[in-house]
Scaffold this motif. Structure first.
Motif, PDB file in Angstrom:
ATOM      1  N   UNK A 121      64.037  60.401  48.579  1.00 10.10           N
ATOM      2  CA  UNK A 121      63.766  59.312  47.642  1.00 10.10           C
ATOM      3  C   UNK A 121      63.779  58.020  48.444  1.00 10.10           C
ATOM      4  N   UNK A 122      62.691  57.259  48.341  1.00 12.82           N
ATOM      5  CA  UNK A 122      62.585  55.978  49.044  1.00 12.82           C
ATOM      6  C   UNK A 122      62.902  54.833  48.099  1.00 12.82           C
ATOM      7  N   UNK A 123      63.258  53.675  48.652  1.00 11.25           N
ATOM      8  CA  UNK A 123      63.697  52.547  47.842  1.00 11.25           C
ATOM      9  C   UNK A 123      62.570  51.797  47.145  1.00 11.25           C
ATOM     10  N   UNK A 124      61.353  51.899  47.638  1.00 14.51           N
ATOM     11  CA  UNK A 124      60.257  51.134  47.057  1.00 14.51           C
ATOM     12  C   UNK A 124      59.191  52.000  46.440  1.00 14.51           C
ATOM     13  N   UNK A 125      58.177  51.348  45.914  1.00 11.11           N
ATOM     14  CA  UNK A 125      57.046  52.050  45.316  1.00 11.11           C
ATOM     15  C   UNK A 125      56.128  52.570  46.412  1.00 11.11           C
ATOM     16  N   UNK A 126      55.723  53.818  46.289  1.00  5.68           N
ATOM     17  CA  UNK A 126      54.798  54.460  47.215  1.00  5.68           C
ATOM     18  C   UNK A 126      53.382  54.000  46.878  1.00  5.68           C
ATOM     19  N   UNK A 127      52.659  53.483  47.870  1.00  2.00           N
ATOM     20  CA  UNK A 127      51.277  53.041  47.619  1.00  2.00           C
ATOM     21  C   UNK A 127      50.281  54.195  47.676  1.00  2.00           C
ATOM     22  N   UNK A 128      50.772  55.421  47.831  1.00  2.00           N
ATOM     23  CA  UNK A 128      49.979  56.656  47.814  1.00  2.00           C
ATOM     24  C   UNK A 128      48.884  56.677  48.873  1.00  2.00           C
ATOM     25  N   UNK A 129      49.149  55.974  49.983  1.00  2.00           N
ATOM     26  CA  UNK A 129      48.215  55.967  51.107  1.00  2.00           C
ATOM     27  C   UNK A 129      47.084  54.973  50.978  1.00  2.00           C
ATOM     28  N   UNK A 130      47.094  54.166  49.929  1.00  2.00           N
ATOM     29  CA  UNK A 130      45.971  53.258  49.664  1.00  2.00           C
ATOM     30  C   UNK A 130      46.319  51.792  49.886  1.00  2.00           C
ATOM     31  N   UNK A 131      47.435  51.512  50.542  1.00  2.00           N
ATOM     32  CA  UNK A 131      47.892  50.133  50.676  1.00  2.00           C
ATOM     33  C   UNK A 131      47.249  49.324  51.778  1.00  2.00           C
ATOM     34  N   UNK A 132      46.651  49.988  52.752  1.00  2.00           N
ATOM     35  CA  UNK A 132      45.994  49.274  53.828  1.00  2.00           C
ATOM     36  C   UNK A 132      46.926  48.600  54.816  1.00  2.00           C
ATOM     37  N   UNK A 133      48.205  48.942  54.815  1.00  2.00           N
ATOM     38  CA  UNK A 133      49.155  48.410  55.793  1.00  2.00           C
ATOM     39  C   UNK A 133      49.488  49.497  56.802  1.00  2.00           C
ATOM     40  N   UNK A 134      50.158  49.114  57.875  1.00  2.00           N
ATOM     41  CA  UNK A 134      50.383  50.018  59.010  1.00  2.00           C
ATOM     42  C   UNK A 134      50.987  51.366  58.610  1.00  2.00           C
ATOM     43  N   UNK A 135      51.977  51.388  57.745  1.00  2.00           N
ATOM     44  CA  UNK A 135      52.629  52.658  57.426  1.00  2.00           C
ATOM     45  C   UNK A 135      52.142  53.287  56.115  1.00  2.00           C
ATOM     46  N   UNK A 136      51.080  52.789  55.564  1.00  2.00           N
ATOM     47  CA  UNK A 136      50.542  53.334  54.321  1.00  2.00           C
ATOM     48  C   UNK A 136      50.116  54.796  54.470  1.00  2.00           C
ATOM     49  N   UNK A 137      49.455  55.143  55.557  1.00  2.00           N
ATOM     50  CA  UNK A 137      48.958  56.505  55.738  1.00  2.00           C
ATOM     51  C   UNK A 137      49.994  57.473  56.292  1.00  2.00           C
ATOM     52  N   UNK A 138      51.197  56.973  56.596  1.00  2.00           N
ATOM     53  CA  UNK A 138      52.254  57.875  57.053  1.00  2.00           C
ATOM     54  C   UNK A 138      53.363  58.024  56.008  1.00  2.00           C
ATOM     55  N   UNK A 139      53.781  56.932  55.387  1.00  2.00           N
ATOM     56  CA  UNK A 139      54.897  56.981  54.437  1.00  2.00           C
ATOM     57  C   UNK A 139      54.597  56.350  53.091  1.00  2.00           C
ATOM     58  N   UNK A 140      53.402  55.814  52.914  1.00  2.00           N
ATOM     59  CA  UNK A 140      53.089  55.131  51.663  1.00  2.00           C
ATOM     60  C   UNK A 140      53.737  53.772  51.560  1.00  2.00           C
ATOM     61  N   UNK A 141      54.258  53.257  52.685  1.00  2.00           N
ATOM     62  CA  UNK A 141      54.926  51.949  52.720  1.00  2.00           C
ATOM     63  C   UNK A 141      55.995  51.849  51.631  1.00  2.00           C
TER      64      UNK A 141
END
Length: 90
Positions: free
Chosen positions: A54-74
Motif C-alpha cells: 500500500x502506497x501513501x499517494x494516489x497511483x496515476x496508473x502509468x499515465x502521469x508522464x513523470x519519471x516514476x509513472x511507468x514504474x510505480x505510478x508515482x
C-alpha cells in the motif's frame, strides 16, 4: 521474465500487481474486494506468499508522464504491506 510498464487494472500493458487505487473512509479503514486475472489464488498466476504493498499517494496508473509513472505510478512512499495467505476449511 517479461518486463512491463506500470498501469492500471484494465491497462493493456501492466505489472501483475497493478491493482489500482483504493480509498479509505473517514476512519482511515478500508474494506474492499476485487477480482483480477493476473493475480489469483490458484493456478498459473498464484500469488500466495507474495506481498501487497500500500502506497501513501494516489497511483496515476502509468499515465502521469513523470519519471516514476511507468514504474510505480508515482504513488509515493510505502505505507504498509501484507503477505498473501490462503486457508482452506477441512
Amino acid at each position: 521474465v517479461l518486463r512491463k510498464n506500470h498501469g492500471g487494472p484494465v491497462s493493456a500493458e501492466r505489472h501483475g500487481g497493478d491493482l489500482g487505487n483504493i480509498e479509505a473512509g473517514a476512519s482511515g479503514k478500508v474494506k474492499t474486494t476485487f477480482t483480477d486475472t493476473l493475480a489469483t489464488l490458484l493456478g498459473e498466476v498464484d500469488i500466495t506468499g507474495r506481498a501487497i504493498m500500500i502506497h501513501e499517494g494516489q497511483d496515476d496508473l502509468g499515465a502521469g508522464g513523470v519519471a516514476d509513472s511507468l514504474t510505480t505510478g508515482a504513488a509515493g512512499g510505502r505505507m504498509g504491506c501484507c503477505i498473501i495467505l490462503k486457508m482452506f476449511a477441512l
